[in-house]
Design an enzyme around this catalytic site. Structure first.
Site, PDB file in Angstrom:
ATOM      1  N   ASP A 239      64.555  90.565  84.668  1.00 47.31           N
ATOM      2  CA  ASP A 239      65.097  89.222  85.357  1.00 47.31           C
ATOM      3  C   ASP A 239      63.870  88.351  85.329  1.00 47.31           C
ATOM      4  O   ASP A 239      62.653  88.892  85.606  1.00 47.31           O
ATOM      5  CB  ASP A 239      65.608  89.418  86.483  1.00 47.31           C
ATOM      6  N   TRP A 240      63.858  86.903  85.378  1.00 46.66           N
ATOM      7  CA  TRP A 240      63.079  86.257  85.145  1.00 46.66           C
ATOM      8  C   TRP A 240      62.028  86.090  86.759  1.00 46.66           C
ATOM      9  O   TRP A 240      62.525  85.902  87.436  1.00 46.66           O
ATOM     10  CB  TRP A 240      63.506  84.568  85.041  1.00 46.66           C
TER      11      TRP A 240
END
Length: 848
Positions: A239-240
């Site tokens: 995930d970012w």
């Protein structure tokens, strides 16, 4: 010609990787920038654009800010996952996936970041609108349909967030504590089914820790389970901003760090290989997978579908190269099929052909149609119910009034602080609404949750609507006997007026054409066929997980075990507002007595793939065509381990013409009779007696039939009595949970010095350097999120809960972050003042 998959390019990718240098291979393991992977032009490796979904394409229009939330190009905003799930229709979900894939191709997107497949542990998770269901079978069937449809058009998907991301509170640091059985049967079961059946091109690892280890560096999760057990062939992407230790993540099976930053991860990978701390074969295998993904994305992208460059300006993007009007019409039809008619006393709906309508409420003219955060789509257009209902009925039959004036506090905190002047303004708007209702045959009032109530990044604290919304409904119900409440919300809400109104229509977040779809249902042009994919509880105290949610500061314990959603409410015999699977129509469907094709099946037959089939005759006794969702649940009469009272084992959606009778046959799911045995670590079918329940909801059982698995029952496992015989109010103490868990509970000490990369930013303000950092981050967040009031709560939550390490996304290097950590701990570091000035300037936007 069919689109190619990354696996089809594996051999070519292996040849390319064999010719790369160590630094080149390491460079592939991080993105080039916020949304694209690293390209190697000299080796023939193109970049791939990944972008947010999942209910539309959120491609940023200009240079990406480090929050990734700047303006995006127009795209069709379809209903969110909570709405789509209410269709209970995989074919419908596939239509959405196909349309979104076409828009991805038109916009040069290679991988869409979705679908969200985490289970809904409680109704308060701020991101529930992005998730399908509280049931793993339903979630998995819908997610499988979505992934298959998108990838059939040559666009990759990203199944997210593996695993345990069922709350937003401290999502980047919280440790989700599970016993393995709960994890396997609920959270992982949904992901497993999608991976085995659809092979998403990518799987996104969650922010949170899982049983003590960050999901993005979890060898058991990413390698033993995902790859070795389930057979996953694609890449794992973080995930970012979720990366904690890049080398540990790579060794565990996490291929791609996103976004790309200048933080020095590549150098760390190279150093680890050269030092012998990371096996070069691990890096080579990762590089092959990443190159294969890039080759597949390029092969599936026609020459005229050029990928927008990262520095493109909004003006550089042409008008969408897809049929905007056709996709809007599709979005309207999809939205109508997701509408759930929860209550309809005295046939208050549909609106009669001569009825005059008072259309009242804040969402009648300014709809809430999608969630807040990374999935926020820039729609090509937006319908309003006022316009759509008027278009269908005529201006002379629809009178519109707000009922709630602008500027009244929405009550998004726990109180209602309207002052005297505001109360007078509200009373004036209410009088206008009551006046509009006087001459109407039916009153449609549009209320729900404003943007600020449910957000990615923070959880709700209660089930209530804004007080102004509740007061409006109550006043109209007291004055009129045919009030129809239309709800716009991403998750369950409380309804104190439930018995005072004639009809309740759950519209969820229906996308840009949601109002048109709702108008079609209200007027009877389309019959409501949606069913709730989650339980609407009467009280939060009835939700067992609420004893521990949101936990913290370090851990959240899943002490409720398997008692999640309807599994809990049916096992505890708890009354609910509306049950899982509930939904009414404009016709009545009668069920015949269910039949099984066999009343006995052996363990060996089940292992060989034999699936008992249940049949039931359905009759539409009404005068309208309709669609019925047939649900099959299985109850294990007595087992060696504790089991919920019933579990979904099959479902289908059937179209029935007025007066039609049809026999429907459903095979039981392959795991309908199994459970994960904690001692053997395997899926187990135990001999014994089962009941197969054919139902219209989890509590509306229309018929039962018995099924037997012959053989000797297994020895009863020693488990806490609270799980085997759960009390009405399930509250598991630490002793019982420790026994279920099979290991000591982890510590939960909070955040104390020495602070680390994972200490929340808001916790470090007790030194001068810490206070300066908190101030600068808050300033950057508020600038990044703009003046949208819906983001105020999100900014506050991020400031209080986001750890220090996401500063790496803003251009801070690992070395600079180490210096910052030392400074906020009160330790002087040579060059520290210069580093602090540099970082603060970057956060203020005065340095690039």
């Amino acid at each position: 010609m069919s689109p190619t998959r990354p696996l089809d390019h594996h051999e070519q990718a292996a040849r390319i990787v064999a010719g790369l240098t160590l630094p080149q291979k390491a460079s592939l393991c991080s993105g080039r920038d916020f949304w694209t992977t690293q390209d190697l032009e000299e080796a023939g490796v193109p970049a791939v654009t990944l972008t947010d979904g999942p209910h539309g394409v959120r491609l940023q229009a200009g240079g990406a800010d480090h929050l990734g939330l700047s303006e995006s190009v127009p795209a069709t905003c379809f209903p969110t996952a909570s709405a789509l799930a209410a269709s209970w229709d995989p074919d419908l979900i596939a239509e959405v996936g196909a349309a979104i894939a076409l828009e991805c191709r038109a916009l040069g997107v290679g991988v869409l970041l979705g679908p969200g497949t985490n289970l809904k542990r409680t109704p308060l998770c701020g991101r529930n609108f992005e998730y399908f269901s509280e049931d793993p079978l339903l979630a998995a069937e819908l997610a499988t349909a979505f992934v298959t449809a998108v990838q059939a058009h040559g666009v990759g998907t990203s199944l997210k967030h593996l695993a345990g991301n069922d709350q937003e509170t401290r999502r980047m640091t919280i440790d989700a504590v599970y016993d393995e059985r709960t994890l396997r049967e609920l959270e992982l079961a949904a992901f497993e089914r999608v991976v085995r059946r659809a092979q998403p091109w990518t799987v996104m690892s969650a922010y949170n820790r899982l049983n003590g280890t960050y999901a993005g560096e979890h060898p058991w999760l990413l390698t033993e389970v995902l790859r070795d057990d389930w057979g996953f062939e694609g890449i794992v992407v973080t995930d970012w901003g979720a990366t904690n230790d890049r080398v540990a993540g790579l060794a565990a099976g996490c291929d791609l760090q996103m976004p790309g930053t200048a933080c020095g991860s590549e150098a760390k990978i190279v150093a680890a290989v050269e030092a012998g701390d990371l096996d070069v074969e691990v890096l080579d295998a990762t590089a092959v997978r990443l190159v294969a993904l890039a080759l597949a994305a390029a092969a599936n992208s026609p020459a005229d579908e050029a990928t927008p460059t990262p520095d493109a300006t909004p003006a550089a993007h042409p008008a969408p190269a897809f049929d905007v009007d056709a996709h809007h019409r599709l979005a309207r039809r999809i939205a109508a099929d997701t509408v759930v008619l929860c209550r309809n006393e005295r046939d208050a709906l549909p609106i009669g052909k001569d009825d005059r309508v008072a259309l009242i409420g804040p969402f009648a003219t300014v709809p809430r149609f999608q969630g807040t955060g990374s999935s926020r789509i820039n729609p090509t257009r937006v319908d309003t119910l006022a316009e759509e209902l008027t278009a269908l009925l005529g201006e002379d039959r629809v009178r519109v009034a707000s009922g709630i004036p602008d500027g009244i506090p929405d009550g998004s905190d726990d109180g209602d602080h309207a002052g005297e002047a505001e109360a007078q303004t509200e009373a004036g708007a209410l009088r206008t609404a009551l006046s509009a209702a006087e001459d109407a045959e039916v009153v449609v009032v549009c209320v729900g949750l404003p943007d600020g109530y449910e957000n990615e990044g923070n959880d709700r604290t209660h089930l209530r609507l804004p007080p102004t919304h509740d007061r409006l409904v109550a006043a109209l119900a007291a004055a009129h006997d045919r009030v129809v409440v239309v709800l716009s919300n991403g998750a369950p809400v409380a309804m104190p007026w439930v018995h005072d109104v004639a009809a309740i229509v759950e519209g969820y977040l229906g996308g840009q054409a949601g109002a048109g779809g709702m108008a079609d249902v209200l007027t009877g042009r389309i019959a409501p066929t949606g069913r709730l994919a989650e339980t609407f509880p009467l009280h939060l105290d009835d939700v067992p997980a609420m004893r521990q949610m949101p936990g913290g500061p370090n851990t959240v314990e899943h002490r409720e075990g398997l008692y999640v959603g309807y599994r809990a409410f049916t096992s505890l015999d708890a009354e609910v507002l509306f049950p899982f699977g509930h939904g009414l129509g404009y016709s009545r469907v009668e069920y015949g007595a269910p039949q099984l094709d066999r009343h006995e099946v052996t363990v060996e037959e089940l292992a060989a793939g034999v699936r008992p089939e249940v049949s039931v005759e359905l009759t539409n006794t009404g005068e309208r065509d309709t669609r019925e969702v047939v649900q099959v649940y299985v109850r294990d009469i007595e087992a060696a381990v504790y089991r919920p009272d019933r579990e979904l084992a099959a479902f289908t959606k059937v179209t029935l013409a007025a007066g039609e009778t049809r026999t429907v046959t459903l095979p039981l799911d392959e795991r309908a009779l199994t459970y994960w045995h904690p001692d053997t670590g395997a899926w187990t079918v135990e001999p014994g007696d089962f009941e197969v329940l054919v139902a219209a909801s989890c509590t509306d059982v229309r018929g039962t039939v018995s099924l037997r698995v012959p053989g000797e029952p297994l020895p009863v496992r020693d488990e806490p009595a609270v799980y085997r015989n759960p009390p009405r109010y399930l509250d598991v103490d630490a002793v019982a949970y420790t026994q279920l868990l099979g290991r000591p509970l982890p510590g939960n000490p909070g955040f104390v010095r020495p602070y680390t990369h994972n200490t929340p930013i808001g916790e470090v303000a007790d030194t001068a350097a810490g206070r300066a950092l908190v101030w600068a981050v808050e300033r950057q967040l508020r600038r990044g999120f703009g003046d949208d009031p819906a983001n105020k709560a999100l900014v506050s939550e991020l400031l209080a809960q986001a750890p220090l390490r996401p500063l790496l996304m803003g251009g801070v290097t690992h070395e600079q972050l180490d210096v910052l950590v030392a400074l906020v701990n009160g330790r002087w570091v040579r060059g520290g003042e210069r580093v602090l000035r540099t970082v603060l300037a970057r956060l203020r936007g005065t340095q690039r």
